[in-house]
Design a protein around this motif. Structure first.
Motif, short mmCIF file in Angstrom:
data_model
loop_
_atom_site.label_atom_id
_atom_site.label_comp_id
_atom_site.label_asym_id
_atom_site.label_seq_id
_atom_site.Cartn_x
_atom_site.Cartn_y
_atom_site.Cartn_z
N VAL A 1 -0.15 34.21 26.37
CA VAL A 1 0.27 35.55 25.97
C VAL A 1 -0.72 36.61 26.43
CG1 VAL A 1 0.69 37.05 23.96
CG2 VAL A 1 1.58 34.71 24.00
N ASP A 2 -2.02 36.28 26.39
CA ASP A 2 -3.06 37.26 26.70
C ASP A 2 -4.13 36.59 27.56
OD1 ASP A 2 -5.10 39.12 26.80
OD2 ASP A 2 -5.09 39.57 24.66
N SER A 3 -4.26 37.00 28.81
CA SER A 3 -5.19 36.37 29.74
C SER A 3 -6.65 36.65 29.39
CB SER A 3 -4.92 36.82 31.17
OG SER A 3 -5.08 38.23 31.28
N SER A 4 -6.90 37.62 28.49
CA SER A 4 -8.28 37.93 28.12
C SER A 4 -8.80 37.01 27.02
CB SER A 4 -8.39 39.39 27.66
OG SER A 4 -7.77 39.59 26.40
N VAL A 5 -7.94 36.20 26.44
CA VAL A 5 -8.35 35.31 25.35
C VAL A 5 -9.18 34.15 25.92
CG1 VAL A 5 -7.52 33.65 23.63
CG2 VAL A 5 -6.43 35.89 23.83
N GLY A 6 -10.36 33.95 25.32
CA GLY A 6 -11.22 32.85 25.76
C GLY A 6 -11.37 31.74 24.74
N LEU B 1 -11.29 25.81 20.47
CA LEU B 1 -10.44 25.59 21.65
C LEU B 1 -10.73 26.69 22.67
CD1 LEU B 1 -8.15 24.30 23.25
CD2 LEU B 1 -6.51 25.50 21.77
N TYR B 2 -11.31 26.30 23.82
CA TYR B 2 -11.79 27.26 24.82
C TYR B 2 -10.94 27.19 26.09
CZ TYR B 2 -16.14 26.54 22.11
OH TYR B 2 -17.07 26.40 21.12
N SER B 3 -10.83 28.33 26.76
CA SER B 3 -10.32 28.31 28.14
C SER B 3 -11.45 27.85 29.06
CB SER B 3 -9.87 29.72 28.56
OG SER B 3 -11.00 30.58 28.69
N ALA B 4 -11.10 27.45 30.26
CA ALA B 4 -12.12 27.02 31.22
C ALA B 4 -13.09 28.16 31.53
CB ALA B 4 -11.45 26.52 32.51
N THR B 5 -12.57 29.39 31.61
CA THR B 5 -13.42 30.54 31.90
C THR B 5 -14.42 30.77 30.78
OG1 THR B 5 -11.62 31.54 33.16
CG2 THR B 5 -13.43 32.98 32.52
N ALA B 6 -13.95 30.67 29.54
CA ALA B 6 -14.85 30.86 28.39
C ALA B 6 -15.89 29.75 28.34
CB ALA B 6 -14.04 30.90 27.11
N TYR B 7 -15.47 28.53 28.63
CA TYR B 7 -16.42 27.41 28.62
C TYR B 7 -17.56 27.68 29.61
CZ TYR B 7 -18.47 22.88 29.55
OH TYR B 7 -19.37 21.87 29.75
#
Length: 287
Positions: free
Chosen positions: A117-122, A146-152
């Motif tokens: 829904v929101d690409s800024s969510v990490g 629960l992390y996105s790869a970018t946030a990780y």
């Protein structure tokens, strides 16, 4: 989407089989589940090995390195993530899921949907329910990160020691990403937060974590006061203050601890201006 869950365990024989059953019943199963046995002396790892599960499952073993005060749960999690990434380097999401979590069947499906829904969510997580474990509902609780790869990748400079599950959010926000707390996603845990090595020990660890992560002193004082009414009641708050006052210099970058303190000052300003709405929004309490 390639979704990895890593669960560190240390003497979780009573819990790990239940979690495995819940993951098997989940409407969105992980593509890979890694269980890291962190120096256990019970049968927890064997329970998982002997189960037939509908997702790829790997059990790793390593020695317990320093217990909870030494951050062993986080280094064990990282050990499992490192192993998983050697097999699946193109992952999109990675999760730290504790063994004592009661996970509803649709939890993972709904949490993962937020990233689309929101690409800024990490970072996404639900809220811990039950009066015993009530925490602020503006942070993702440590058992369900629960992390996105970018946030990780943005957390690379955050040491895997106690306090990691506080400073991860600060690092993610500093990188321009958003933390999404889904108040409609409820979960529970089968023991009190911070009680795996006893409540007094857990409270002392809490005080140490507060010091390491840069708690603003007035905010910490209110934090410790809140625990007077929680088991082991006054003793727990005394242990928390002791941990805070005797803590050695922390391992976290100063810009992150300063950002954490600034965030707390902002919270207290909001609380002072609108106490009723702040209590409702922060704790889900209707004053």
């Amino acid at each position: 989407m390639s979704f990895i869950i890593v669960t560190p365990i240390h003497n979780e024989e009573r819990n790990i089989g239940t979690l495995a059953d819940q993951l098997a019943a989940s409407t969105r199963k992980p593509d890979l589940w890694v269980v890291v046995d962190d120096g256990s002396t019970d049968r927890g790892a064997d329970i998982v090995r002997n189960m037939e599960l509908p997702m790829e499952t790997i059990v790793l073993e390593r020695s317990n390195q320093g217990g909870l005060i030494g951050g062993s749960a986080f280094t064990a999690w990282q050990y499992g993530v490192d192993y998983a990434l050697e097999r699946q380097s193109d992952f999109t999401h990675v999760m730290k899921l504790d063994a004592d979590v009661e996970l509803p069947p649709r939890y993972l499906e709904n949490a993962l949907a937020d990233f689309g829904v929101d690409s800024s969510v990490g970072l996404v997580g639900g809220i811990l329910v039950g009066k015993r474990d009530r925490e602020q509902t503006v942070h993702v609780p440590g058992p369900v990160k629960l992390y996105s790869a970018t946030a990780y990748k943005a957390m690379a400079r955050v040491p895997r020691v106690v306090g990691f599950d506080v400073m991860d959010e600060i690092a993610i926000k500093a990188a321009g990403m958003r933390v999404s707390v889904r108040k409609d996603l409820h979960f529970t845990v089968r023991r009190a937060i911070g009680a795996s090595q006893g409540l007094v020990h857990g409270r002392r660890r809490n005080g140490l974590v507060c010091r390491w992560t840069g708690y603003w002193t007035p905010y910490f004082a209110l934090h410790a006061l809140r625990y007077v009414a929680r088991k082991p009641y006054l003793v727990g708050s005394v242990a928390m203050v002791y941990g805070y006052l005797t803590a050695t210099p922390g391992p976290y970058p100063q810009d992150l601890t300063s950002a954490h303190a600034a965030e707390q000052r902002s919270k207290l300003r909001k609380a002072a201006k609108r106490p009723r709405s702040w209590m409702r929004d922060t704790y889900g309490v209707k004053p």
